[in-house]
Motif scaffolding. Structure first.
Motif, short mmCIF file in Angstrom:
data_model
loop_
_atom_site.label_atom_id
_atom_site.label_comp_id
_atom_site.label_asym_id
_atom_site.label_seq_id
_atom_site.Cartn_x
_atom_site.Cartn_y
_atom_site.Cartn_z
N SER B 246 0.85 -1.19 0.00
CA SER B 246 0.00 0.00 0.00
C SER B 246 0.89 1.24 0.00
O SER B 246 2.07 1.16 0.28
N GLY B 247 0.30 2.37 -0.32
CA GLY B 247 1.06 3.61 -0.47
C GLY B 247 1.00 4.06 -1.92
O GLY B 247 0.18 3.57 -2.69
N ARG B 248 1.90 5.01 -2.28
CA ARG B 248 1.82 5.62 -3.62
C ARG B 248 2.46 4.78 -4.71
O ARG B 248 3.33 5.26 -5.45
N GLN B 275 4.00 5.78 -8.34
CA GLN B 275 3.18 6.63 -9.20
C GLN B 275 4.03 7.81 -9.68
O GLN B 275 5.01 8.18 -9.05
N VAL B 321 4.54 1.78 1.87
CA VAL B 321 5.57 2.59 1.21
C VAL B 321 5.49 4.04 1.67
O VAL B 321 4.42 4.66 1.62
N LEU B 322 6.62 4.57 2.13
CA LEU B 322 6.72 6.00 2.45
C LEU B 322 7.32 6.70 1.25
O LEU B 322 8.38 6.31 0.76
N ARG B 326 5.69 12.83 2.01
CA ARG B 326 5.24 12.77 3.40
C ARG B 326 6.43 12.87 4.35
O ARG B 326 7.50 12.32 4.07
N CYS B 327 6.18 13.50 5.48
CA CYS B 327 7.24 13.72 6.47
C CYS B 327 7.54 12.42 7.23
O CYS B 327 6.63 11.84 7.83
N GLY B 330 6.49 12.71 10.77
CA GLY B 330 5.03 12.63 10.86
C GLY B 330 4.58 11.18 10.82
O GLY B 330 3.68 10.77 11.55
N LEU B 331 5.22 10.41 9.96
CA LEU B 331 4.86 8.99 9.86
C LEU B 331 5.18 8.26 11.16
O LEU B 331 4.37 7.47 11.67
N ASN B 334 2.64 9.13 13.69
CA ASN B 334 1.42 8.37 13.42
C ASN B 334 1.52 6.95 13.99
O ASN B 334 0.60 6.46 14.64
N LYS B 427 0.96 18.47 5.00
CA LYS B 427 0.45 17.83 6.22
C LYS B 427 -1.01 17.38 6.08
O LYS B 427 -1.35 16.24 6.37
N ASP B 428 -1.88 18.29 5.63
CA ASP B 428 -3.29 17.95 5.48
C ASP B 428 -3.68 17.79 4.01
O ASP B 428 -4.84 17.92 3.66
N ALA B 429 -2.68 17.52 3.15
CA ALA B 429 -2.96 17.47 1.71
C ALA B 429 -3.44 16.07 1.30
O ALA B 429 -3.07 15.08 1.89
N TRP B 430 -4.31 16.05 0.28
CA TRP B 430 -4.80 14.77 -0.24
C TRP B 430 -3.69 14.01 -0.94
O TRP B 430 -3.66 12.78 -0.92
#
Lengths: 165, 431
Positions: B246-248, B275, B321-322, B326-327, B330-331, B334, B427-430
């Motif tokens: 999962s991830g981009r 992607q 996948v990071l 993304r920070c 931050g991950l 989480n 941070k709050d981006a789609w």
């Protein structure tokens, strides 16, 4: 809580629900083993487990109310406070976070005018963060009551909210 | 063509076969065969197949079964428990099996129960898996109607009852001894070992806890033999594995592949690579409790020993996948939020330490961190590491943190020196 809701939760379990709980305890090896099932039955009828109902269930399962409350408050899916007509479980774990889960949360908070953990003013939705829903290949994901939704974006969220009356 | 014994009977539309359909594709033949074998012969076959637990710990399944006292050694009731409490963040493999091939799981349960002479089996499913719960319950009823479950199965003299339990929802229930507490109607708190659960588990009776994917491997092994199963693998351990990504990536999903398929093959061939516009920074190879693997090591084979050799662990084999948007801090925040929240609260290091770790990471991410905080995080890694806590939750939580402190040291320092998160905009981006 409104007066109507207070009356609703002060209503006793009633013979039918008491009978259902008695039935599931018969299949359990010890009565207490059926406590999660019993609490879920209460929730199905009353949406959450009030203090009065907790005490009634505890008596049926031969547990003390404190013991049963210790179990009830341990679990993510047992609600000890009133919730809205629909409960949104929004995944806040890592795969969804990578895929824009924070944006999904911000969008829902804005649309519903609530913070995570709160219920909308009209009592329609409660928004709760939940741990990974195991739908990571379709992240971000959430559940509304018993329905699972994936590949969330702003438009899809609005559509789901509109359809959940 | 690669053989895929775990997913072979899954239909293109994803709807599970009913008992008749499952029988038509060869289902329940393994049960017929197993009931004519001795429990010892079954255990010996499973041992030869080198099947290792697919829940993450990788314990040899045959040895786990063998540890249960034999019938003539102990007259106790004994239990087989299926751990279908899939809650390891980033893992979604058991959902596939539960929803799409419930009869194969039930067949594995019957064989496993017969091998350890258990007359009661519980399938412990997380409460959020509504569809899985429905389909399992229906499959159990169907199997019962056909005489595969219940009294005197197929005239063998062996009887088995299967209960499906929906959990109240808490990550720690996936820990075997906490799962016993949960099934007994108590707070799901892990228990001290010894005694081992093979001797004293649920209600103090001998108990075996197996993962969903593990038990789904059992019917094909019994039907086609340990040698065939060993031959499917590209590693020293037997069989195939449900790997997930999962991830981009271009095609997030699950694939049943030979055990020991290299990480880069899974990421770039099966998941199609990243992607457009995204680069891979690192991966968590098997859930939130596994250490990061960075691109330099992507040629690693995804088996227990190989992943361990490079300082991580296979875990569930479901990869997160990071990407560079993304920070990393931050991950980590989480992940540690998850562990802090899901700590059962029983032992002090875990109950107090994990929220502390989360607070430090939150502060660093917000640009309020100090250089000393890094030392404090390193201290936590050892104070909450293996042997310091009651169960493996906190050591699991420290695995990504320890490797994050190593691989993302410069990102930590940037946050502290610049007093802000360099990824603040996303941070709050789609995307």
């Amino acid at each position: 809580m409104s007066t109507v809701e207070q009356d609703f939760v002060q209503e006793p379990l009633g013979p039918r629900l008491r009978h259902e709980i008695a039935t599931i305890t018969r299949h359990a090896e010890h009565k207490r083993a059926a406590c999660i099932d019993a609490l879920k039955l209460v929730q199905k009828r009353f949406r959450f487990v009030s203090d009065g109902h907790l005490a009634e269930v505890a008596a049926l399962l031969e547990m003390t109310p404190a013991e049963l409350d210790g179990v009830a408050t341990f679990y993510n899916l047992i609600f000890r406070r009133p919730v809205g007509r629909h409960v949104i479980l929004l995944c806040d774990s890592v795969a969804c976070w990578v895929m824009g889960g924070a944006a999904a949360c911000a969008h829902l908070c804005e649309r519903l005018s609530v913070k995570p953990g709160e219920t909308t003013a009209d009592g329609r939705f409660t928004l709760l963060p939940i741990v990974c829903l195991g739908h990571c290949d379709h992240a971000p994901a959430m559940m509304v009551d018993e329905d699972l939704y994936g590949d969330l974006d702003a438009a899809r969220l609005d559509d789901i909210l509109r359809r959940s009356r | 063509m690669i053989e895929t014994p775990l997913t072979a009977t899954i239909q293109p539309d994803g709807k599970p076969l009913d008992v008749t359909g499952y029988e038509r594709v060869g289902g329940y033949q393994a049960v017929r065969k197993a009931l004519k074998m001795t429990p010892e012969a079954i255990i010996s076959e499973i041992k030869s197949s080198k099947l290792r637990g697919r829940g993450g710990a990788g314990f040899q399944t045959g040895r786990k079964w063998e540890a249960v006292p034999k019938r003539d050694e102990a007259l106790f009731l004994r239990y087989l428990i299926v751990n279908a409490d899939e809650m390891e963040p980033g893992s979604f493999k058991d959902r596939l099996l539960l929803e799409k091939t419930p009869h194969q799981l039930i067949e594995g349960v019957i064989i496993g129960a017969f091998a350890i002479q258990a007359t009661l089996a519980y399938i412990f499913v997380r409460g959020e898996y509504v569809l899985a719960l429905e389909r399992l319950a229906r499959a159990v009823v169907e199997a019962q109607a056909r005489g595969y479950v219940g009294r005197d199965i197929l005239g063998s003299g062996f009887s088995l009852t299967i209960h499906v339990h929906a959990s109240g929802g808490r990550y720690i229930c996936g820990e075997a001894s906490a799962l016993f507490s949960a099934l007994e109607g108590r707070r799901a708190i892990p228990r001290a070992r010894p005694p081992r659960s093979a001797v004293s588990g649920l209600w103090g009776k001998p108990s075996v806890v197996n993962n969903v994917e593990t038990l789904c491997c059992v019917p094909p092994i019994i039907e086609r033999g340990a040698n065939w199963y060993l031959g499917l693998s590209r590693s020293v351990d037997g069989g195939t594995k449900l790997y997930g990504v999962s991830g981009r990536v271009k095609r997030p999903g699950l694939w049943e592949l030979p055990f020991g398929t290299p990480l880069n093959e899974i990421l770039f061939e099966h998941a199609g690579g990243m992607q457009e516009g995204y680069e891979c920074r690192a991966v968590l190879p098997g859930g939130a409790s596994t250490a990061f693997i960075v691109p330099e090591s992507f040629d690693v084979r995804m088996d227990f020993a190989s992943v361990q050799k490079i300082g991580s662990s296979l875990g569930t084999g479901n990869i997160v996948v990071l990407d560079q948007r993304r920070c990393p801090i931050g991950l980590l925040r989480n992940l540690e939020h998850f562990f802090a929240q899901e700590s059962c609260g029983w032992c002090t290091p875990c109950r107090d330490g994990l929220p502390w770790v989360e607070r430090i990471l939150t502060a660093i991410e917000a640009g309020e961190g100090k250089v000393e905080d890094l030392e404090l995080l390193i201290h936590h890694v050892s104070f909450l590491g293996p042997g310091c806590t009651f169960c493996d939750l906190a050591p699991g939580a420290m695995a990504p943190l320890a490797s994050g402190l190593k691989h993302f040291r410069s990102e930590f320092e940037r946050h502290i020196n610049e007093k802000a998160c360099p990824w603040h905009d996303t941070k709050d981006a789609w995307t």
